[in-house]
Design an enzyme around this catalytic site. Structure first.
Site, mmCIF file in Angstrom:
data_model
loop_
_atom_site.group_PDB
_atom_site.id
_atom_site.type_symbol
_atom_site.label_atom_id
_atom_site.label_comp_id
_atom_site.label_asym_id
_atom_site.label_seq_id
_atom_site.Cartn_x
_atom_site.Cartn_y
_atom_site.Cartn_z
ATOM 1 N N ASP A 45 -9.003 91.006 42.043
ATOM 2 C CA ASP A 45 -9.379 92.362 42.464
ATOM 3 C C ASP A 45 -8.795 92.639 43.848
ATOM 4 O OD1 ASP A 45 -11.342 94.774 42.043
ATOM 5 O OD2 ASP A 45 -11.652 94.101 44.098
ATOM 6 N N TYR A 50 -6.924 96.735 51.616
ATOM 7 C CA TYR A 50 -7.317 95.417 52.134
ATOM 8 C C TYR A 50 -6.240 94.809 53.043
ATOM 9 C CZ TYR A 50 -10.909 95.671 48.443
ATOM 10 O OH TYR A 50 -11.941 96.062 47.626
ATOM 11 N N LYS A 79 -6.400 99.508 43.846
ATOM 12 C CA LYS A 79 -7.175 100.754 44.013
ATOM 13 C C LYS A 79 -6.414 101.764 44.859
ATOM 14 C CE LYS A 79 -11.159 97.705 44.098
ATOM 15 N NZ LYS A 79 -10.761 96.526 44.870
ATOM 16 N N HIS A 112 -10.502 104.443 44.511
ATOM 17 C CA HIS A 112 -11.365 103.578 45.331
ATOM 18 C C HIS A 112 -12.688 104.264 45.707
ATOM 19 C CE1 HIS A 112 -10.774 99.917 48.178
ATOM 20 N NE2 HIS A 112 -12.040 100.048 47.876
HETATM 21 N N1 LIG Z 1 -14.653 98.816 45.299
HETATM 22 C C1 LIG Z 1 -15.158 98.694 46.506
HETATM 23 O O1 LIG Z 1 -15.451 99.680 47.198
HETATM 24 C C2 LIG Z 1 -15.413 97.309 47.044
HETATM 25 C C3 LIG Z 1 -16.228 97.140 48.174
HETATM 26 C C4 LIG Z 1 -16.455 95.835 48.642
HETATM 27 C C5 LIG Z 1 -15.884 94.766 47.976
HETATM 28 N N2 LIG Z 1 -15.074 94.962 46.897
HETATM 29 C C6 LIG Z 1 -14.434 93.828 46.164
HETATM 30 O O2 LIG Z 1 -15.443 92.903 45.844
HETATM 31 C C7 LIG Z 1 -15.083 91.612 46.320
HETATM 32 C C8 LIG Z 1 -16.336 90.824 46.639
HETATM 33 O O3 LIG Z 1 -17.224 91.525 47.464
HETATM 34 P P1 LIG Z 1 -17.543 91.154 48.978
HETATM 35 O O4 LIG Z 1 -16.287 90.823 49.699
HETATM 36 O O5 LIG Z 1 -18.367 92.283 49.452
HETATM 37 O O6 LIG Z 1 -18.422 89.923 48.971
HETATM 38 P P2 LIG Z 1 -18.497 88.587 48.150
HETATM 39 O O7 LIG Z 1 -17.189 88.140 47.645
HETATM 40 O O8 LIG Z 1 -19.539 88.858 47.169
HETATM 41 O O9 LIG Z 1 -18.930 87.582 49.280
HETATM 42 C C9 LIG Z 1 -17.986 87.039 50.112
HETATM 43 C C10 LIG Z 1 -18.637 86.165 51.178
HETATM 44 O O10 LIG Z 1 -19.590 85.261 50.640
HETATM 45 C C11 LIG Z 1 -19.201 83.916 50.915
HETATM 46 N N3 LIG Z 1 -19.413 83.175 49.663
HETATM 47 C C12 LIG Z 1 -18.653 83.191 48.556
HETATM 48 N N4 LIG Z 1 -19.180 82.405 47.598
HETATM 49 C C13 LIG Z 1 -20.314 81.889 48.115
HETATM 50 C C14 LIG Z 1 -21.307 81.015 47.609
HETATM 51 N N5 LIG Z 1 -21.221 80.526 46.381
HETATM 52 N N6 LIG Z 1 -22.332 80.691 48.424
HETATM 53 C C15 LIG Z 1 -22.410 81.184 49.674
HETATM 54 N N7 LIG Z 1 -21.518 82.031 50.209
HETATM 55 C C16 LIG Z 1 -20.463 82.369 49.421
HETATM 56 C C17 LIG Z 1 -17.762 83.969 51.347
HETATM 57 O O11 LIG Z 1 -17.512 83.080 52.407
HETATM 58 P P3 LIG Z 1 -16.324 81.990 52.292
HETATM 59 O O12 LIG Z 1 -15.060 82.755 52.025
HETATM 60 O O13 LIG Z 1 -16.353 81.341 53.631
HETATM 61 O O14 LIG Z 1 -16.691 81.093 51.176
HETATM 62 C C18 LIG Z 1 -17.594 85.390 51.843
HETATM 63 O O15 LIG Z 1 -17.818 85.469 53.221
HETATM 64 C C19 LIG Z 1 -14.178 91.908 47.514
HETATM 65 O O16 LIG Z 1 -13.384 90.816 47.848
HETATM 66 C C20 LIG Z 1 -13.386 93.066 46.965
HETATM 67 O O17 LIG Z 1 -12.357 92.597 46.123
HETATM 68 C C21 LIG Z 1 -14.862 96.216 46.409
#
Ligand SMILES: NC(=O)c1ccc[n+]([C@@H]2O[C@H](COP(=O)([O-])OP(=O)(O)OC[C@H]3O[C@@H](n4cnc5c(N)ncnc54)[C@H](OP(=O)(O)O)[C@@H]3O)[C@@H](O)[C@H]2O)c1
Length: 320
Positions: A45, A50, A79, A112
């Site tokens: 994704d 980004y 996006k 997006h």
């Molecule tokens: N469409 C939109 O508007 C939108 C908005 C936000 C995000 N997104 C997408 O969604 C993806 C994921 O969302 P997100 O970035 O908000 O957060 P996430 O991937 O859900 O969480 C990422 C954070 O959690 C940590 N982490 C990952 N796995 C873990 C686990 N098993 N235990 C504890 N901590 C863990 C990671 O640290 P480490 O890297 O140090 O492990 C990182 O800092 C993004 O990368 C992006 O592609 C889309």
């Protein structure tokens, strides 16, 4: 071993677990994507905003060149950013994305956010919500114009599926009155603190599948909206810990399985290989009905990715 959902219209299979690419520094991205693909991720994704798409492309290319994966086994998402909603800009912004990836087509392209802002060069190294004068400036471009240009990308064979992110029922209802191609996906914030059950049930009833972002809730946000500041960290919440211990899993896996067991795709990001692997390993155990009930009881209608001055520097209640 990951499971798949079948998308409307194309019948394409989207993995239930994918890899997010937000907030990975460009310097680290190619290696991290390569490691993620090597660890078994097949869904990536990404997004132009980004700032690391070219490096995502590098990682993908290396994995393909090394024979780890074939292009057709990958499901690549990007996006369209808010500056590029006008009919003249959708294709040119998309061309930058495609060039970044070094691919002939992508599997899914999402709008997006459901609002348009003033144009900024899509090759700008740092896309934000603001224009070149650092102002938040909305632009009068209707979504039907943008959607038509998205459909055109499908007609050109450059994108297999198109969809939406951060749209609510009202805007999707309107879009469905004119869409020639029904959205395949809605990508939204989803976790036990933000269930949105009526939205998700309705969207799925329209043949639109759901991707969840921010599966760990407030854990990843440095600044949260004032209305949610009282909520404890979701990842270390005692209910999540109790359920994880019961199944001999970690808390992250419980929050991800909570979504995948409801046929909602997850896209966790991790720069750590061990977490990459554990986040992918969701299908060798099952949450039971009591676990799901307890997790659902945490619902607080709490949205963390919302536009408050303390989070993004401007106030825009797009989810109201
Ligand atoms: N469409 C939109 O508007 C939108 C908005 C936000 C995000 N997104 C997408 O969604 C993806 C994921 O969302 P997100 O970035 O908000 O957060 P996430 O991937 O859900 O969480 C990422 C954070 O959690 C940590 N982490 C990952 N796995 C873990 C686990 N098993 N235990 C504890 N901590 C863990 C990671 O640290 P480490 O890297 O140090 O492990 C990182 O800092 C993004 O990368 C992006 O592609 C889309």
């Amino acid at each position: 071993m990951t499971k798949f959902l079948k998308l409307n219209r194309t019948g394409d299979k989207i993995p239930l677990v994918g890899f997010g690419t937000a907030r990975i520094t460009p310097e680290d991205t190619a290696d991290i994507i390569y490691t993620a693909i090597k660890s078994g991720y097949r869904l990536i994704d990404a997004a132009l905003s980004y700032g690391n798409e070219a490096q995502v492309g590098e990682g993908i290319k290396k994995a393909i060149d090394d024979g780890i994966v074939k292009r057709e086994e990958l499901f690549v998402i990007s996006k369209l950013w808010n500056h590029f909603h006008s009919k003249d800009n959708v294709k040119s912004a998309f061309d930058v994305t495609l060039e970044n990836f070094g691919l002939d087509y992508i599997d899914l392209y999402l709008i997006h956010f459901p609002f348009a802002t003033e144009f900024v060069d899509p090759r700008s190294t740092k896309l934000t919500f603001f224009n070149d004068e650092n102002k938040f400036a909305l632009k009068r471009i209707p979504i039907h114009e943008t959607w038509k240009a998205m459909e055109n990308l499908v007609d050109l064979g450059l994108v297999r599926n198109i969809g939406l992110s951060n749209f609510n029922v009202q805007s999707i209802l309107d879009l469905l009155t004119y869409a020639r191609i029904t959205p395949a996906i809605l990508e939204i914030e989803f976790h036990p603190y933000l269930l949105q059950e009526r939205l998700i049930t309705w969207v799925k009833s329209q043949g639109i599948e759901v991707i969840a972002y921010a599966s760990f809730g407030n854990t990843v946000f440095e600044e949260v909206p004032p209305t949610t500041a009282h909520l404890p960290n979701l990842l270390t919440h005692p209910t999540v810990t109790k359920i994880a211990q019961k199944h001999g899993r970690n808390n992250g896996q419980v929050l991800l399985t909570f979504a995948t067991q409801q046929n909602i795709v997850v896209i966790p990001k991790s720069i750590q290989e061990s977490r990459m692997k554990s986040n992918l390993d969701l299908f060798s155990y099952k949450l039971d009905a009591d676990d799901i009930k307890e997790l659902k009881a945490l619902n607080a209608n709490a949205r963390f990715n919302d536009f408050f001055p303390n989070t993004y520097g401007f106030d825009l209640p797009i989810f109201e």
